[in-house]
Structure formats: structure tokens, C-alpha cells
Write an enzyme that holds these catalytic residues in place. Structure first.
Site, PDB file in Angstrom:
ATOM      1  N   ASN A 104      14.692  -6.631   4.814  1.00 31.78           N
ATOM      2  CA  ASN A 104      15.957  -6.076   5.272  1.00 31.78           C
ATOM      3  C   ASN A 104      16.089  -6.217   6.780  1.00 31.78           C
ATOM      4  O   ASN A 104      15.092  -6.280   7.487  1.00 31.78           O
ATOM      5  CB  ASN A 104      16.015  -4.575   4.942  1.00 31.78           C
ATOM      6  CG  ASN A 104      16.486  -4.319   3.537  1.00 31.78           C
ATOM      7  OD1 ASN A 104      16.778  -5.236   2.783  1.00 31.78           O
ATOM      8  ND2 ASN A 104      16.563  -3.065   3.186  1.00 31.78           N
ATOM      9  N   ARG A 105      17.297  -6.212   7.261  1.00 29.58           N
ATOM     10  CA  ARG A 105      17.532  -6.198   8.703  1.00 29.58           C
ATOM     11  C   ARG A 105      17.265  -4.796   9.213  1.00 29.58           C
ATOM     12  O   ARG A 105      18.002  -3.875   8.909  1.00 29.58           O
ATOM     13  CB  ARG A 105      18.980  -6.568   8.994  1.00 29.58           C
ATOM     14  CG  ARG A 105      19.247  -8.041   8.869  1.00 29.58           C
ATOM     15  CD  ARG A 105      20.698  -8.346   9.090  1.00 29.58           C
ATOM     16  NE  ARG A 105      21.164  -7.991  10.424  1.00 29.58           N
ATOM     17  CZ  ARG A 105      22.414  -8.145  10.827  1.00 29.58           C
ATOM     18  NH1 ARG A 105      23.311  -8.635  10.002  1.00 29.58           N
ATOM     19  NH2 ARG A 105      22.766  -7.815  12.050  1.00 29.58           N
TER      20      ARG A 105
END
Ligand code: C5P
Length: 221
Positions: free
Chosen positions: A30-31
Site C-alpha cells: 500500500n502507499r
């Protein structure tokens, strides 16, 4: 924020992304920079708490006085969080946990032979929901919700569904806040009310959220 507001309290925080390996060189993740969770850890320690920080793969320095445990995958984050759970007064799930992980991690690099590649994924454990339902549940369980729309509806639903005391929602579609940025702004929900924490540095926002948390711990021994 007052320096002694959390003295004698134990606070467990998860932060950063998790990386789910496809092979030795590729992963799904995930960012997340981890900045919000690390700011919470730094400020909680400055407010007198004993802080344990379970960190996914990030390049951030450990805040002073914070005990840090590094992990990579969601399954490892879950194990580290549950191992640290007994005796905690507060759990803050600030990590951007990958929702799915490859069923298998290939021991060797996957070769790009086909035009398409199918990878089977499996849901990762919901660490936050597990903590909220655990026999050693901390007095306060706090989650985060990154949303792009219908913030109130999704946040309130998440609060109920995961059995949380508080949820801090941010609009990740807004400019200059959230992912990888220095600033944030939060809408915090408990079962009845909404509290708005206006845009500020992640440190300032962390202080405001921890003040709401400290208020709820009250004078409990
Ligand atoms: O359901 P959603 O992923 O949007 O919920 C976000 C919240 O749940 C965050 O607090 C996040 O840290 C936590 N979470 C978790 N384990 C997962 C997925 C999310 O603890 N597998």
C-alpha cells in the site's frame, strides 16, 4: 499537548505499509510513508506513555523513547501486535495493511513469459478487528480509515463492524493531506459524535487525536 497526559499508560501503535512478496524482487503493498503512525508514537511518548511501535517497511527514524518492532508482511504484523497486546491501554491501528497477499511467494524471480499473469491472492488477517475482539483487548481501540468519498458513512460503518472505540478518517483524495504528505486532517468518530481535527502537521494532528484518546482514558488507574 500536556506532557503528562498519558503518563503511566501503555500505547501500542502499528504504522507503515505491509509488503506481501510475490517473489524475491516483487511485492504488493500500500502507499504509506508511516509518517502519521510515527508522529503518533513520538507524541504519545512525549506525553508520558510507554510506547511500542510495530512498523512495516518504512525509512523513518525511531522516535525517542519508543520501543520499535520491525515487520514486513501483514501476518508478521499481526503476530507482533498480538504478542505485544497484554497490558496495553490503547491500540492505534495506523498501518496501511495490504488487504490481500499472494497465496504463494515464489522462491525464484517470476519470468515474464506470458502476455498475462494470474496471481492468486488471499485476504490478510484484519489485525484491528482481531485486537478489538481479543481477550486482552486494550481499553481503547482506535482505527484509521482512508476514504475518497462518503467519509462519514464508511467511517461509522467501520467503527461498528470492527468493534472500535474511535475511528480517525481522512479524505485521501484531498490535496496536500494524507499519503506521503507532511500534513493531515482528520474526522474522528465515536459511536455518537464527530470531532474535526483541522489541517496541520502530522505532529499537530497526532497531538489532537491523542488528547481525545487521553480524555477517554480519564482517571482510570
Ligand atoms: O477496512 P480498512 O482496511 O479500510 O480499515 C482500515 C483500518 O483497519 C486501519 O486502522 C488499518 O490499520 C486496519 N486494518 C488492519 N488489518 C487489515 C486491514 C486493515 O488492522 N488487514
Amino acid at each position: 499537548s500536556r506532557p503528562s497526559l498519558l503518563s503511566g499508560r501503555q500505547v501500542l501503535i502499528s504504522a507503515g505499509p505491509t509488503f506481501e512478496d510475490l517473489d524475491p524482487v516483487r511485492f504488493l503493498g500500500n502507499r504509506s510513508s508511516g509518517k502519521m503512525g510515527f508522529a503518533l508514537a513520538a507524541v504519545a511518548a512525549a506525553m508520558g506513555a510507554r510506547v511500542t511501535l510495530v512498523a512495516g517497511p518504512v525509512s523513518l527514524a525511531t522516535p525517542p523513547g519508543v520501543q520499535r518492532v520491525d515487520v514486513r508482511r501483514a501476518a508478521q504484523m499481526r503476530d507482533a501486535v498480538l504478542a505485544a497486546l497484554p497490558g496495553q491501554d490503547v491500540y492505534i491501528g495506523a498501518a496501511a495493511v495490504a488487504d490481500y497477499a499472494p497465496v504463494e511467494t515464489q522462491p525464484q524471480k517470476i519470468k515474464k513469459t506470458g502476455e498475462t499473469l494470474a496471481v492468486q491472492l488471499v485476504r490478510t488477517p484484519d489485525i484491528l478487528a482481531e485486537v478489538a475482539a481479543h481477550a486482552a483487548r486494550p481499553h481503547l481501540v482506535v482505527g484509521f480509515a482512508a476514504e475518497t468519498n462518503d467519509l462519514d458513512t464508511y467511517a461509522r460503518d467501520k467503527l461498528r463492524r470492527k468493534g472500535l472505540d474511535l475511528i480517525a478518517a481522512n479524505d485521501v483524495s484531498a490535496q496536500g493531506i494524507g499519503f506521503e504528505s507532511e500534513d493531515n486532517a482528520l474526522a474522528v468518530f465515536d459511536a455518537e459524535r464527530r470531532f474535526d481535527i483541522p489541517r496541520g502537521t502530522k505532529t499537530a494532528v497526532a497531538g489532537a487525536l491523542l488528547a481525545l484518546i487521553a480524555e477517554r482514558l480519564g482517571t482510570r488507574a
